[in-house]
Scaffold this active site. Structure first.
Site, PDB file in Angstrom:
ATOM      1  N   HIS A  49       0.817  -1.221   0.000  1.00 55.63           N
ATOM      2  CA  HIS A  49       0.000   0.000   0.000  1.00 55.63           C
ATOM      3  C   HIS A  49       0.855   1.278   0.000  1.00 55.63           C
ATOM      4  CE1 HIS A  49      -2.845   3.094   1.099  1.00 55.63           C
ATOM      5  NE2 HIS A  49      -2.293   3.209   2.296  1.00 55.63           N
ATOM      6  N   HIS A  83       3.949   6.702   5.480  1.00 54.82           N
ATOM      7  CA  HIS A  83       2.784   7.439   5.961  1.00 54.82           C
ATOM      8  C   HIS A  83       1.908   6.685   6.948  1.00 54.82           C
ATOM      9  CE1 HIS A  83       0.318   5.429   2.796  1.00 54.82           C
ATOM     10  NE2 HIS A  83      -0.684   5.679   3.617  1.00 54.82           N
ATOM     11  N   GLU A  99       0.900   5.444  12.560  1.00 53.81           N
ATOM     12  CA  GLU A  99      -0.472   5.084  12.898  1.00 53.81           C
ATOM     13  C   GLU A  99      -0.624   3.589  13.189  1.00 53.81           C
ATOM     14  OE1 GLU A  99      -3.352   6.966  10.298  1.00 53.81           O
ATOM     15  OE2 GLU A  99      -4.576   5.150  10.357  1.00 53.81           O
ATOM     16  N   ASP A 100       0.036   2.767  12.407  1.00 53.86           N
ATOM     17  CA  ASP A 100      -0.257   1.324  12.443  1.00 53.86           C
ATOM     18  C   ASP A 100       0.861   0.425  12.975  1.00 53.86           C
ATOM     19  OD1 ASP A 100      -2.714   1.879  11.343  1.00 53.86           O
ATOM     20  OD2 ASP A 100      -2.073   1.517   9.279  1.00 53.86           O
ATOM     21  N   ASP A 112      -3.094   8.545  -1.025  1.00 50.65           N
ATOM     22  CA  ASP A 112      -3.452   7.459  -0.111  1.00 50.65           C
ATOM     23  C   ASP A 112      -4.888   7.013  -0.400  1.00 50.65           C
ATOM     24  OD1 ASP A 112      -3.399   5.805   2.262  1.00 50.65           O
ATOM     25  OD2 ASP A 112      -4.445   7.411   3.337  1.00 50.65           O
TER      26      ASP A 112
HETATM   27 MN    MN Z   1      -2.648   4.684   3.967  1.00 50.19          MN
END
Ligand code: MN
Length: 591
Positions: free
Chosen positions: A76, A100, A104-105, A165
């Site tokens: 991704h 990016h 967050e992940d 994105d």
């Molecule tokens: Mn993304």
């Protein structure tokens, strides 16, 4: 041999990028190579080391994570970076795109990112990082949008990464359940498509529109698709039209490329809804190599060849759209009396039409100065942020954003030549408040004609705001204005003014639009202003009444209206008035 830093090193890099064994450092083939290659195509001097490093860090951080489609997660960010490389974005943006989703992940922290890649990359990643739902609860989405928009206000690349994105997430939307498909497609059409439009990035806008259309209205999409498949091949016809145009352009010494500009599914569909039937004449873009004037020369040439259809000509070169789009549009009755749409533009205009705000990154050397962003292109964003930055509730911010984005934008010009973007159907009052001085406005000239305060403005209008000056009879915002004001910040200011000055619902109707009274006030105020420039004032209407009669007006009101409509110059009138008052004997002006 010491390398001279000033030595041109372009050829070596170029060789490396075209030779099959071009990976001269003998690095193993890496999945990020295509990103680097695309980047080098537009930015041959860019140093891709940070892109490779970003990929390695992201790949390690996402290791073991899968997407809904079952693919490795790293595919991704890699696809997002590829998209941005193809658009022509700078090196830092590509590094940030690869990273990016890490903060967050994954366990990779913003602090670590900052230490490893510096403040620029970490600022961009932070800008697109969602707030934690577990911590922020229901407000997380609104807070996330606010943060993203505020970050974009300082560095627009945040929004460009977010759009890329979303493009990839939309391309892979099929892997999701139907409820989340609908939710994501809706959010895309409400926020991200208008954002792409505002930024002028047509490539992204078109793709997002079609994917959203496909998911939200599959049968509508299938109908358009069927229409395309049933359509006879237009290529031979368009080739012959293009050939004729090119030959004609040679005779007027204009060099140009001509390419077909096919409509996308969504454009066909939305146009069909508007007109009740499909209107899809073949469409060609004529891209001239020379200056703007070549566009008009080309226009003259094609209008000489074929009759233009009335009402179909638009000059977006003289009056660019709010997102700086420029082109001449015309439709002619081509060979066989078939309508053909023509878009005529220079190469620069073509770049702006396709890439919008991204165009400026495509011409840099791979580094970018986001502050160089065209301020006019981002006017709407700064306006939104100015007024909503301090919204207490993030939901209010999101509402204002939705409102702002749901409206079409127009661009008007002030008499000083400034371009101002406003919501469609905004009025002179909206403009006056945008320019920072709405409270004392009493009138406006639109394209030289006196117009009501409530007159909806159109793209390309030239507008002059008339302000009352100190000493005039009290002028103030009217509660009426709230009925036609379009922009939220003008509304806020009028409401605030009314509240501060203690006006309630029963406020006097001072500024009723269109009214004769308005014209009378405006005429009187123009005369008052001209008198003050001579340090004079009138004790009574008597001399003015006399002058009106001597100039052949039936009464004073007729004179005031003539002044308001600029049929009678106020300065000239005041000269006469002063002469008459100072030398009453000479006041028997002719007539
Ligand atoms: Mn993304």
């Amino acid at each position: 041999m010491a390398l001279d830093a000033s030595m041109p090193h372009l050829p070596a890099q170029w060789l490396r990028s075209v030779l099959p064994w071009g990976n001269s450092n003998h690095e193993p083939v890496s999945p990020v190579d295509p990103v680097v290659q695309s980047h080098r195509k537009l930015h041959p001097r860019a140093d891709p080391a940070v892109i490779r490093r970003a990929y390695e860090v992201a790949e390690r951080a996402h290791k073991g994570q899968m997407r809904k489609s079952g693919e490795e997660y790293i595919t991704h960010p890699l696809a997002v970076a590829q998209l941005l490389a193809d658009l022509g974005m700078d090196t830092i943006t590509l590094a940030a795109a690869l990273l990016h989703d890490t903060v967050e992940d994954t366990n990779y922290t913003l602090e670590a990112l900052n230490a490893d890649f510096g403040t620029e990359v970490s600022y961009l990643v932070d800008g697109v990082t969602k707030f934690d739902k577990a911590f922020y609860g229901a407000a997380a989405e609104a807070e996330t949008y606010r943060k993203m928009m505020l970050s974009a206000g300082r560095d627009i690349r945040v929004l460009i990464i977010k759009l890329a994105d979303r493009v990839h997430n939309m391309r892979t939307l099929g892997a999701r359940g139907s409820a989340s498909k609908t939710r994501i497609a809706r959010a895309t059409s409400e926020v991200l498509i208008p954002l792409a439009d505002r930024l002028g990035i047509q490539r992204i806008k078109r793709e997002l529109e079609d994917i959203v259309f496909f998911h939200l209205d599959p049968s509508g999409w299938a109908q358009v698709d069927q229409y395309f498949r049933a359509q006879p091949d237009r290529t031979p016809y368009l080739n012959s039209v293009a050939g004729t145009i090119l030959a004609e352009l040679r005779t007027v010494k204009v060099h140009a490329d001509i390419a077909e500009r096919q409509r996308h599914h969504w454009s066909i569909h939305s146009d069909k809804v508007k007109r009740g039937q499909i209107y899809d004449p073949p469409r060609l873009a004529i891209i001239v190599s020379g200056p703007d004037t070549d566009c008009y020369a080309a226009l003259g040439a094609v209008h000489g060849l074929w009759r233009p259809l009335p009402g179909r000509f638009k000059d977006f070169i003289a009056s660019p759209k709010f997102n700086l789009y420029q082109s001449l549009h015309t439709t002619v009755l081509g060979p066989g009396d078939q309508p053909v749409e023509l878009l005529i533009r220079t190469r620069d205009m073509h770049e702006t039409a396709e890439y919008g705000i991204v165009a400026q990154f495509r011409i840099s050397d791979g580094t970018a100065n986001p502050e160089r962003s065209n301020p006019e292109q981002l006017q709407w964003l700064h306006r939104l942020l100015d007024w909503q930055r301090d919204a207490v509730d993030a939901a209010d911010f999101l509402n204002a954003l939705h409102c702002d984005l749901s409206e079409d934008q127009i661009q008007v010009f002030t008499t000083g030549g400034a371009q101002v973007a406003l919501p469609a159907e905004a009025t002179p009052v909206d403009l006056a408040y945008t320019l920072g001085d709405g409270d004392r406005m009493i009138g406006a000239y639109i394209n030289g004609r006196l117009s009501p305060l409530s007159a909806p403005l159109s793209d390309g209008d030239r507008v002059e705001i008339i302000h009352a000056t100190i000493g005039d009879e009290p002028v103030r915002p009217s509660a009426d204005w709230l009925e036609f004001i379009r922009s939220p910040h003008a509304r806020i200011q009028v409401t605030q003014w009314l509240a501060e000055h203690g006006y309630g619902e029963d406020i006097a109707q001072t500024a009723a639009p269109v009214s004769l009274g308005n014209k009378l006030r405006l005429g009187r105020s123009a005369i008052g202003l001209a008198l003050r420039q001579h340090n004079r004032a009138l004790a009574s209407d008597h001399p003015l009444r006399e002058l009106a009669r001597s100039l052949g007006y039936p009464d004073l009101d007729a004179l005031l209206i003539a002044v308001a409509e600029r049929k009678q110059g106020a300065a000239d009138l005041v000269q006469k008035l002063i002469r008459a008052v100072d030398r009453p004997d000479a006041a028997t002006l002719a007539g």
